[in-house]
Write a protein that holds these residues in place. Structure first.
Motif, mmCIF file in Angstrom:
data_model
loop_
_atom_site.group_PDB
_atom_site.id
_atom_site.type_symbol
_atom_site.label_atom_id
_atom_site.label_comp_id
_atom_site.label_asym_id
_atom_site.label_seq_id
_atom_site.Cartn_x
_atom_site.Cartn_y
_atom_site.Cartn_z
ATOM 1 N N VAL A 1 44.569 2.203 21.186
ATOM 2 C CA VAL A 1 43.446 2.389 22.112
ATOM 3 C C VAL A 1 42.111 2.409 21.400
ATOM 4 O O VAL A 1 41.966 3.054 20.367
ATOM 5 N N LEU B 1 50.966 -1.385 32.985
ATOM 6 C CA LEU B 1 50.012 -2.265 32.306
ATOM 7 C C LEU B 1 50.717 -3.310 31.450
ATOM 8 O O LEU B 1 50.184 -4.388 31.202
ATOM 9 N N LEU C 1 47.521 6.144 27.414
ATOM 10 C CA LEU C 1 47.768 4.861 26.763
ATOM 11 C C LEU C 1 48.567 5.048 25.477
ATOM 12 O O LEU C 1 49.506 4.303 25.194
ATOM 13 N N ALA D 1 39.550 0.819 26.525
ATOM 14 C CA ALA D 1 39.341 1.669 27.703
ATOM 15 C C ALA D 1 37.856 1.993 27.828
ATOM 16 O O ALA D 1 37.209 2.349 26.853
ATOM 17 N N MET E 1 50.035 -7.769 30.117
ATOM 18 C CA MET E 1 49.652 -8.011 28.737
ATOM 19 C C MET E 1 49.547 -9.475 28.391
ATOM 20 O O MET E 1 50.309 -10.303 28.870
ATOM 21 N N PHE F 1 50.430 2.152 23.361
ATOM 22 C CA PHE F 1 49.337 1.200 23.160
ATOM 23 C C PHE F 1 48.429 1.717 22.069
ATOM 24 O O PHE F 1 48.293 2.912 21.871
ATOM 25 N N ASP G 1 44.036 -6.793 24.076
ATOM 26 C CA ASP G 1 45.045 -7.378 24.943
ATOM 27 C C ASP G 1 44.861 -7.032 26.407
ATOM 28 O O ASP G 1 45.432 -7.672 27.281
ATOM 29 N N LEU G 2 44.095 -5.993 26.634
ATOM 30 C CA LEU G 2 43.826 -5.603 28.011
ATOM 31 C C LEU G 2 42.617 -4.683 28.041
ATOM 32 O O LEU G 2 42.378 -3.915 27.109
ATOM 33 N N ILE H 1 40.788 -1.734 30.403
ATOM 34 C CA ILE H 1 40.878 -0.889 31.592
ATOM 35 C C ILE H 1 39.551 -0.149 31.719
ATOM 36 O O ILE H 1 39.095 0.490 30.776
ATOM 37 N N HIS I 1 46.791 -3.726 22.128
ATOM 38 C CA HIS I 1 45.537 -3.011 21.975
ATOM 39 C C HIS I 1 44.771 -3.006 23.289
ATOM 40 O O HIS I 1 44.463 -4.063 23.846
ATOM 41 N N VAL I 2 44.492 -1.811 23.768
ATOM 42 C CA VAL I 2 43.773 -1.674 25.022
ATOM 43 C C VAL I 2 42.371 -1.137 24.782
ATOM 44 O O VAL I 2 42.190 -0.182 24.036
#
Lengths: 230, 151
Positions: free
Chosen positions: A51, A149, A44, A29, A153, A49, A82-83, A85, A26-27
């Motif tokens: 998002v 990316l 993504l 943004a 992770m 991913f 998890d990240l 951006i 899960h990103v």
């Protein structure tokens, strides 16, 4: 490629998200530009991913449950990020300020943060890296950037095989990396022998991938710490 | 199916000319490559957002430059946004004008800024027309039962 068989969408305080109990990372943004949000979201999603896209640093902090004003620390259980951006230039809170807030938080400092900017300014890049950003993408962001990316992770995700190769960094092994149409070698993303069609690059060496002039300058910096070791 | 083939050729030629004349750049290709069956209108959606955003920014710019005392930082902030979004969709000529525009903002050059505002309006309306024509062509092809040429 793994797919969610069942996805339900929940609405939580205006954030439209799907559950994170699936294999997809899960990103979060963050970008104030409508066009760029749509674009990064697509990049993504195409890279498998999940998002959540928000339009400001403040909203990002709210989503994480870090916003002082809403004083909720419980926040969003089960919606692990998890990240992150984030764009650099945003009104209100810049991406750099957001980065700092995240790295100052005991709960969230482990989440990798990547910065995006249309401006390729070395001092800016250095500052972000020093503050703990994993990478710095120059806009417009490319699909190949987003595919990288996975190297940053947090969560370990199994795609039918366990992560061998003894790297300390938890990684997503993604078979679609190998079939991408990118002619250059994906240098950092594969440490195990899952990549028979490419020359295996061991994590302990410091490979340089085939940089193009358009590559984020951070790429070269990151190469020296490379191999997924953190 | 002859009609479809004609249309397809027209589309390919049209897109090529847009690249050739600098209206669009490689980034537009990137957008097209992201479009797939799960999201067949992706390009139209992003470009529509760009149109919306641009109209808003042009209004803001006009307002900001009409002020008795011009806040160049504000003007620059708007141009920066415009530059960003045009770059994200590959609207190359618009982006170029934005770069010049920002230089004038930095110099606090009113005349230069006003000139650039006109230029950017002009380039924006050109690329908008071109893209709308492009989407029309695509629609016609699909309506005639054809598929869009691969990018």
């Amino acid at each position: 490629m793994e797919r969610n068989v069942f996805v339900s969408r929940r609405r939580i305080d205006g954030f439209d998200v799907s559950p994170s109990d699936s294999a997809e990372a899960h990103v979060l943004a963050v970008d104030d530009s409508l066009v760029d949000r749509k674009f990064i979201e697509k990049l993504l999603k195409i890279s498998s991913f999940k998002v959540t896209a928000v339009d400001s640093g403040r909203r990002a902090l709210q989503f994480l449950g870090l916003d002082e004003e809403t004083s909720s620390s419980v926040g969003f259980d089960g919606l692990k990020v998890d990240l992150i951006i984030t764009d650099y230039c945003m009104p209100g809170m810049t991406g750099y300020e957001l980065l700092k807030k995240i790295k100052e938080s005991s709960n969230f400092r482990e989440i990798p943060v990547v910065i995006m900017s249309s401006e390729n300014v070395i001092a800016r890049i250095d500052r972000c890296l020093e503050e703990g950003a994993e990478d710095f993408f120059v806009k417009p962001v490319k699909l190949s950037d987003v595919k990288r990316l996975k190297d940053y992770m947090m969560r370990e995700v199994r795609f039918g095989s366990t992560n061998s190769g003894g790297t300390n960094k938890r990684k997503l092994q993604e078979s679609c990396d190998l079939t991408s149409s990118e002619p250059s070698i994906s240098s950092l993303s594969s440490s195990s022998s899952d990549s028979p069609s490419r020359s295996p690059i061991s994590p302990s060496s410091a490979p340089s991938s085939i940089p193009t002039p358009l590559d984020s300058p951070v790429r070269r910096l990151k190469m020296t710490n490379a191999g997924g070791l953190i | 199916m002859d009609g479809v083939v004609q249309l397809q050729k027209q589309l390919v030629d049209y897109i090529a000319s847009l690249f050739h004349e600098g209206f669009l750049d490689e980034q537009f290709n990137q957008l097209q490559q992201l479009q797939d069956e799960s999201n067949p209108d992706f390009v139209v959606e992003v470009v529509s957002l760009f149109f919306e955003d641009s109209e808003r920014l042009l209004n803001e710019l006009a307002k900001a430059l009409e002020q008795k005392t011009i806040d160049f930082r504000k003007v620059d902030a708007h141009v920066h946004q415009f530059k960003g979004s045009s770059s994200s969709i590959g609207a190359h000529r618009v982006q170029k004008v934005c770069i010049a525009f920002r230089n004038y903002c930095e110099e606090q050059n009113v005349e230069g800024c006003l000139k650039c505002l006109q230029q950017v309006k002009h380039e924006y309306s050109l690329v908008r027309n071109k893209l709308e024509t492009l989407f029309q062509l695509e629609k016609q092809i699909i309506a005639a039962g054809g598929s869009l040429p691969a990018t």
